[in-house]
Design a protein around this motif. Structure first.
Motif, PDB file in Angstrom:
ATOM      1  N   LEU A   2      31.944  46.283  54.922  1.00  0.00           N
ATOM      2  CA  LEU A   2      32.711  45.690  53.818  1.00  0.00           C
ATOM      3  C   LEU A   2      34.148  45.388  54.230  1.00  0.00           C
ATOM      4  CD1 LEU A   2      31.317  47.776  50.842  1.00  0.00           C
ATOM      5  CD2 LEU A   2      30.776  45.405  51.458  1.00  0.00           C
ATOM      6  N   ALA A   3      34.746  46.279  55.014  1.00  0.00           N
ATOM      7  CA  ALA A   3      36.110  46.021  55.494  1.00  0.00           C
ATOM      8  C   ALA A   3      36.129  44.787  56.383  1.00  0.00           C
ATOM      9  CB  ALA A   3      36.648  47.241  56.247  1.00  0.00           C
ATOM     10  N   ALA A   4      35.150  44.688  57.275  1.00  0.00           N
ATOM     11  CA  ALA A   4      35.078  43.520  58.154  1.00  0.00           C
ATOM     12  C   ALA A   4      34.950  42.246  57.327  1.00  0.00           C
ATOM     13  CB  ALA A   4      33.910  43.665  59.125  1.00  0.00           C
ATOM     14  N   GLU A   5      34.063  42.249  56.348  1.00  0.00           N
ATOM     15  CA  GLU A   5      33.879  41.064  55.505  1.00  0.00           C
ATOM     16  C   GLU A   5      35.175  40.699  54.785  1.00  0.00           C
ATOM     17  OE1 GLU A   5      32.588  37.758  53.718  1.00  0.00           O
ATOM     18  OE2 GLU A   5      31.503  38.844  55.269  1.00  0.00           O
ATOM     19  N   SER A   6      35.893  41.689  54.300  1.00  0.00           N
ATOM     20  CA  SER A   6      37.138  41.405  53.574  1.00  0.00           C
ATOM     21  C   SER A   6      38.185  40.763  54.471  1.00  0.00           C
ATOM     22  CB  SER A   6      37.697  42.686  52.940  1.00  0.00           C
ATOM     23  OG  SER A   6      38.307  43.507  53.908  1.00  0.00           O
ATOM     24  N   MET A   7      38.018  40.907  55.806  1.00  0.00           N
ATOM     25  CA  MET A   7      38.940  40.327  56.781  1.00  0.00           C
ATOM     26  C   MET A   7      38.342  39.089  57.440  1.00  0.00           C
ATOM     27  SD  MET A   7      39.942  44.060  58.316  1.00  0.00           S
ATOM     28  CE  MET A   7      40.924  43.487  59.669  1.00  0.00           C
ATOM     29  N   ASP A   8      37.218  38.614  56.921  1.00  0.00           N
ATOM     30  CA  ASP A   8      36.490  37.461  57.442  1.00  0.00           C
ATOM     31  C   ASP A   8      36.027  37.678  58.881  1.00  0.00           C
ATOM     32  OD1 ASP A   8      35.266  35.029  56.875  1.00  0.00           O
ATOM     33  OD2 ASP A   8      36.868  33.898  57.843  1.00  0.00           O
ATOM     34  N   ILE A   9      35.661  38.916  59.194  1.00  0.00           N
ATOM     35  CA  ILE A   9      35.107  39.280  60.492  1.00  0.00           C
ATOM     36  C   ILE A   9      33.625  39.547  60.280  1.00  0.00           C
ATOM     37  CG2 ILE A   9      35.089  41.048  62.305  1.00  0.00           C
ATOM     38  CD1 ILE A   9      38.134  41.293  61.835  1.00  0.00           C
ATOM     39  N   MET A  19      37.563  37.117  40.532  1.00  0.00           N
ATOM     40  CA  MET A  19      36.690  38.264  40.720  1.00  0.00           C
ATOM     41  C   MET A  19      37.421  39.320  41.552  1.00  0.00           C
ATOM     42  SD  MET A  19      32.941  38.553  42.609  1.00  0.00           S
ATOM     43  CE  MET A  19      32.073  37.559  41.428  1.00  0.00           C
ATOM     44  N   ASN A  20      37.099  40.549  41.326  1.00  0.00           N
ATOM     45  CA  ASN A  20      37.643  41.670  42.078  1.00  0.00           C
ATOM     46  C   ASN A  20      37.284  41.516  43.562  1.00  0.00           C
ATOM     47  OD1 ASN A  20      36.887  44.344  43.391  1.00  0.00           O
ATOM     48  ND2 ASN A  20      38.099  45.070  41.653  1.00  0.00           N
ATOM     49  N   GLN A  21      38.260  41.728  44.467  1.00  0.00           N
ATOM     50  CA  GLN A  21      38.030  41.496  45.895  1.00  0.00           C
ATOM     51  C   GLN A  21      36.941  42.411  46.469  1.00  0.00           C
ATOM     52  OE1 GLN A  21      41.378  41.853  48.569  1.00  0.00           O
ATOM     53  NE2 GLN A  21      40.115  41.330  50.332  1.00  0.00           N
ATOM     54  N   THR A  22      36.857  43.643  45.997  1.00  0.00           N
ATOM     55  CA  THR A  22      35.820  44.549  46.495  1.00  0.00           C
ATOM     56  C   THR A  22      34.440  44.025  46.131  1.00  0.00           C
ATOM     57  OG1 THR A  22      37.306  46.439  46.292  1.00  0.00           O
ATOM     58  CG2 THR A  22      34.952  46.921  46.440  1.00  0.00           C
ATOM     59  N   ILE A  23      34.269  43.631  44.880  1.00  0.00           N
ATOM     60  CA  ILE A  23      32.980  43.102  44.440  1.00  0.00           C
ATOM     61  C   ILE A  23      32.656  41.809  45.181  1.00  0.00           C
ATOM     62  CG2 ILE A  23      31.724  42.130  42.462  1.00  0.00           C
ATOM     63  CD1 ILE A  23      33.237  44.222  40.721  1.00  0.00           C
ATOM     64  N   GLU A  24      33.653  40.978  45.370  1.00  0.00           N
ATOM     65  CA  GLU A  24      33.452  39.730  46.105  1.00  0.00           C
ATOM     66  C   GLU A  24      32.996  40.004  47.541  1.00  0.00           C
ATOM     67  OE1 GLU A  24      36.275  36.124  47.466  1.00  0.00           O
ATOM     68  OE2 GLU A  24      36.350  36.633  45.324  1.00  0.00           O
ATOM     69  N   ILE A  63      31.418  42.662  48.649  1.00  0.00           N
ATOM     70  CA  ILE A  63      30.059  43.203  48.599  1.00  0.00           C
ATOM     71  C   ILE A  63      29.053  42.069  48.427  1.00  0.00           C
ATOM     72  CG2 ILE A  63      28.444  44.577  47.205  1.00  0.00           C
ATOM     73  CD1 ILE A  63      30.878  46.480  46.647  1.00  0.00           C
ATOM     74  N   GLU A  64      29.323  41.155  47.503  1.00  0.00           N
ATOM     75  CA  GLU A  64      28.376  40.092  47.209  1.00  0.00           C
ATOM     76  C   GLU A  64      28.323  39.007  48.288  1.00  0.00           C
ATOM     77  OE1 GLU A  64      29.129  38.699  43.209  1.00  0.00           O
ATOM     78  OE2 GLU A  64      28.324  40.548  42.344  1.00  0.00           O
ATOM     79  N   HIS A  65      29.389  38.853  49.052  1.00  0.00           N
ATOM     80  CA  HIS A  65      29.457  37.789  50.056  1.00  0.00           C
ATOM     81  C   HIS A  65      28.999  38.254  51.445  1.00  0.00           C
ATOM     82  CE1 HIS A  65      31.436  34.668  52.624  1.00  0.00           C
ATOM     83  NE2 HIS A  65      30.916  33.911  51.675  1.00  0.00           N
ATOM     84  N   ALA A 115      23.248  34.100  49.594  1.00  0.00           N
ATOM     85  CA  ALA A 115      22.490  35.338  49.408  1.00  0.00           C
ATOM     86  C   ALA A 115      21.088  35.046  48.924  1.00  0.00           C
ATOM     87  CB  ALA A 115      23.200  36.226  48.385  1.00  0.00           C
ATOM     88  N   PRO A 116      20.112  35.762  49.453  1.00  0.00           N
ATOM     89  CA  PRO A 116      18.761  35.599  48.918  1.00  0.00           C
ATOM     90  C   PRO A 116      18.733  36.134  47.484  1.00  0.00           C
ATOM     91  CG  PRO A 116      18.843  37.415  50.500  1.00  0.00           C
ATOM     92  CD  PRO A 116      20.199  36.767  50.499  1.00  0.00           C
TER      93      PRO A 116
END
Length: 183
Positions: free
Chosen positions: A119-126, A1-6, A8-10, A171-172
């Protein structure tokens, strides 16, 4: 899956943080994404106040809660009265996001910047959480001056940042009945 979409969804609002401070390089990368958010007429009206001083974070938390106690909305007043409630959920870093009052769409522009931050934080696992309660601290205009928030700005949001103590919950369910197509 595309990292941006991932990402957003995570992404979830994190309310449990490690006391360990995030690295300066990680913070700089997150902040850099904020200024690439779209803005009405390219106003770029935002200002970001970064706070990692735990005494100051505690003061903002307590000041916001004192203001919340005075609110006429019962659940806000009740939350402000809770001694165990921390508006920043114990995060080691908080951001205060303000926008120029004379901009075309400062609230929306700042919201777009916050979304980029999350979203940037999530992509860095923050972990991160969008904090609307932070603005209550700034009902007192002296607090805005104390934190060197530009006079022409209004505080819109806070954001908490830190390393997650546990993984994001599932996710709900999302309402999928929100689209109307015309082809």
């Amino acid at each position: 899956m595309n990292q941006t979409i991932e990402s957003i969804e995570h992404r979830r609002s994190v309310r449990n943080y490690s006391p360990e401070q995030i690295k300066d390089e990680e913070l700089e990368n997150i902040l850099e994404t904020a200024i690439y958010a779209p803005t009405g007429h390219n106003d770029q009206p935002w200002h970001f106040t970064i706070i990692q001083n735990q005494d100051l974070i505690k003061e903002i938390n307590e000041g916001a809660k004192e203001a919340m106690k005075q609110m006429k909305v019962e659940w806000i007043s009740k939350l402000g009265s809770s001694k165990d409630f921390n508006i920043f959920h114990g995060a080691p870093t908080i951001l205060i996001v303000s926008g120029r009052k004379d901009a075309t769409s400062p609230l929306v522009d700042c919201a777009a910047a916050v979304q980029n931050i999350l979203l940037a934080a999530e992509s860095m696992d923050i972990g991160s959480c969008w904090i609307g309660f932070a603005r209550f601290y700034f009902i007192n205009p002296d607090n805005k001056e104390k934190l060197k928030i530009p006079d022409e700005n209004e505080v819109h949001f806070g954001v908490s940042l830190g390393y997650k103590i546990r993984e994001n919950p599932k996710a709900p369910e999302r309402n999928q009945n929100v689209y109307t197509y015309f082809k």
